[in-house]
Design an enzyme around this catalytic site. Structure first.
Site, short mmCIF file in Angstrom:
data_model
loop_
_atom_site.label_atom_id
_atom_site.label_comp_id
_atom_site.label_asym_id
_atom_site.label_seq_id
_atom_site.Cartn_x
_atom_site.Cartn_y
_atom_site.Cartn_z
CB CYS B 169 -0.91 0.11 1.31
SG CYS B 169 -1.96 -1.60 1.18
CG HIS B 309 -1.81 4.18 5.10
ND1 HIS B 309 -1.63 4.36 3.68
CD2 HIS B 309 -1.80 2.91 5.37
CE1 HIS B 309 -1.92 3.08 3.40
NE2 HIS B 309 -2.01 2.21 4.41
CD GLU B 320 -1.75 7.01 9.48
OE1 GLU B 320 -2.59 6.25 9.13
OE2 GLU B 320 -0.99 7.75 8.56
CE LYS B 339 -5.69 4.49 1.82
NZ LYS B 339 -4.35 5.53 2.30
CG HIS B 344 -6.21 1.08 0.47
ND1 HIS B 344 -5.19 1.60 -0.23
CD2 HIS B 344 -5.53 0.51 1.67
CE1 HIS B 344 -4.15 1.36 0.11
NE2 HIS B 344 -4.40 0.75 1.47
#
Lengths: 93, 416
Positions: B169, B309, B320, B339, B344
């Protein structure tokens, strides 16, 4: 797009060998059969590469039921010549 | 804003072209508008997944993108959907940049793909497993991971380095960062860079569902992608491509190019911890963020917002948040994740988010996270929800973290 090599008309019935060859070449080169004449030189006129010739061969093998090597097609000076060679080959069956 | 000179006197690189194919539009303006509106996830049931009764039956698909208008039928016959998406986005990006003729050996292609041609090979196996020699002649060139990069180089005759970076990713972010390094190093003057993926098949989705990475909200796709929300249950599979033209800043200024902003900093490292789970303490991820900020010659306090992310998996968002908190020593600027809207895009996500983050930073506006009702990470970070947040004109940090513990961070500075 899982099987782009499937001929658009898989059943050859009713089509002449010349039609099948022209349709197959046009399919691989992303053009129309009327762009492919007997005098078409695939290398000079369309920059055909060996993978594309093999794709043409594989489709024709399936449509005509004969074995065709890329060399057979590379030997041909133009599409008319290829049709003549394939006509001979299918007559030998 | 006019950024300060590079602290190390290095060559600088700016974005002069952007092209996208995404679930929320095929122009950057459409994407930014959708992200700002944050109306929900651009996900819908996918016919083939429904027909095959897959565990996950929805995804964020790119709507009709008319590849015939950009690519020849001959070319389309030899490529798969991921490569078609990447090529169309690349053509848009190059056109957008209005690149002048450059020495071809000074132009490169650096792409990122996490999954690449695997779905196409999956289809080949299903279609031709019983008669392998009946498979299409172009199967290998169609499915190889570097197919899209090679096609872009061929299309334009770019003779410089042509690489495909694969870090799950994080692939798109790594590609842009590595492109930056090629320009800094003096190897290239311009790079077509970015990321792409398209893997919406029953097998691919089942693979991710098997490890409980995907949302199972089949009955409510629009609310399925919920970054940082208490009710999140996994990411939503998207697809698409985002391609950037990155150019040596001096050259772009000299030719009067329209400049979106600068790719000012980059860092990449590894958790070296688990093949899929992020390190819960986020130490390597935090170091990666700090590294990208330092690489840009900035301090954490200079960053205006963070594009997380933010996948909406339980583990990513928790780790995160901890990592962001750590990197900014408890003083993190507002955090967002797009997202919730886009899903994604795997290899496409990092490059798309870099482009969107740069534009949002330039507009001094942080988009809100879609579907965020109750934030479980609010003790550590300030996640923007509900409405866009005004911030000062400032650089933005964009994070990507891939399976395998692959961390990649970019710092983007709006203006010339």
């Amino acid at each position: 797009m899982t099987d782009p090599q499937a001929p658009s008309t898989p059943d050859a019935t009713g089509r002449s060998l010349a039609d099948i060859v022209r349709t197959t070449i046009a399919d691989v080169l992303g053009t129309t059969p009327d762009e492919i004449s007997d005098s078409t030189d695939l290398e000079a006129d369309h920059g055909v590469d060996s993978l594309e010739l093999m794709a043409v061969g594989a489709q024709l093998e399936r449509a005509l039921g004969v074995q065709i090597s890329p060399e057979d097609l590379m030997r041909a000076d133009n599409v008319g010549h290829a049709i003549a060679l394939l006509t001979e080959r299918t007559a030998d069956r | 804003m006019t950024p300060p000179p590079d602290p190390a006197g290095r060559v600088r690189a700016v974005v002069t072209g952007i092209g996208v194919r995404t679930p929320v539009g095929n122009t950057l303006d459409e994407v930014v508008a959708a992200v700002m509106a944050a109306a929900g996830t651009a996900a819908a049931p996918v016919d083939v997944l429904v027909a095959q009764r897959a565990a996950v039956r929805f995804a964020c698909r790119v709507p009709e993108f008319d590849p015939e208008s950009t690519l020849s039928l001959r070319e389309l016959r030899q490529i798969d959907r991921p490569t078609a998406l990447a090529l169309c986005a690349a053509v848009d990006a190059v056109r957008d940049a209005e690149l002048p003729p450059l020495p071809p050996e000074r132009v490169g292609v650096h792409l990122g793909a996490g999954i690449g041609g695997l779905p196409t090979m999956e289809a080949t196996a299903l279609d031709h497993g019983a008669d392998p020699m009946g498979m299409p002649v172009h199967t290998v060139p169609r499915t190889m991971a570097n197919s899209a990069a090679a096609r872009i180089a061929m299309r334009y005759g770019f003779l410089g380095s042509c690489l495909t970076h694969t870090t799950a990713c994080a692939s798109g972010t790594n590609a842009v960062g590595e492109a930056l390094r090629r320009i800094r190093h003096g190897e290239l003057d311009a790079v077509v860079t970015g990321g792409f993926d398209s893997a919406i098949t029953t097998i691919m989705l089942s693979g991710f569902a098997r490890m409980r990475a995907l949302s199972l909200r089949n009955d409510d796709p629009g609310r399925a992608s919920r970054p940082f929300d208490a009710d999140r249950d996994g990411f939503v599979m998207g697809e698409g491509a985002a391609l950037l033209v990155l150019e040596r800043r001096e050259a772009a200024l000299a030719r009067g190019a329209r400049i979106y902003g600068e790719v000012a900093g980059y860092a990449t490292n590894s958790d070296a911890f688990h093949i899929a789970a992020p390190h819960p303490e986020g130490t390597a991820a935090a170091a990666c963020m700090a590294g990208a900020i330092a690489d840009a010659g900035l301090r954490p306090g200079d960053i205006g917002h963070v594009n997380a992310h933010g996948t909406a998996t339980r583990l990513n968002d928790a780790a995160e948040a901890t990592a962001v908190d750590r990197a900014f020593a408890g003083q993190a600027p507002p955090v967002t994740s797009i997202k919730g809207v886009t899903g994604h895009l795997i290899g496409g996500s990092g490059a798309l988010e870099a482009a969107v983050a740069l534009v949002c930073a330039g507009r001094r506006t942080v988009p809100p996270v879609a579907n965020l009702a109750r934030c479980t990470e609010a003790d550590r970070i300030d996640v923007v929800a509900g409405a866009p947040r005004r911030v000062a004109l400032a650089p933005v940090l964009s994070n990507s973290f891939g399976f395998g513990g692959q961390n990649a961070c970019l710092v983007l500075t709006p203006g010339t």
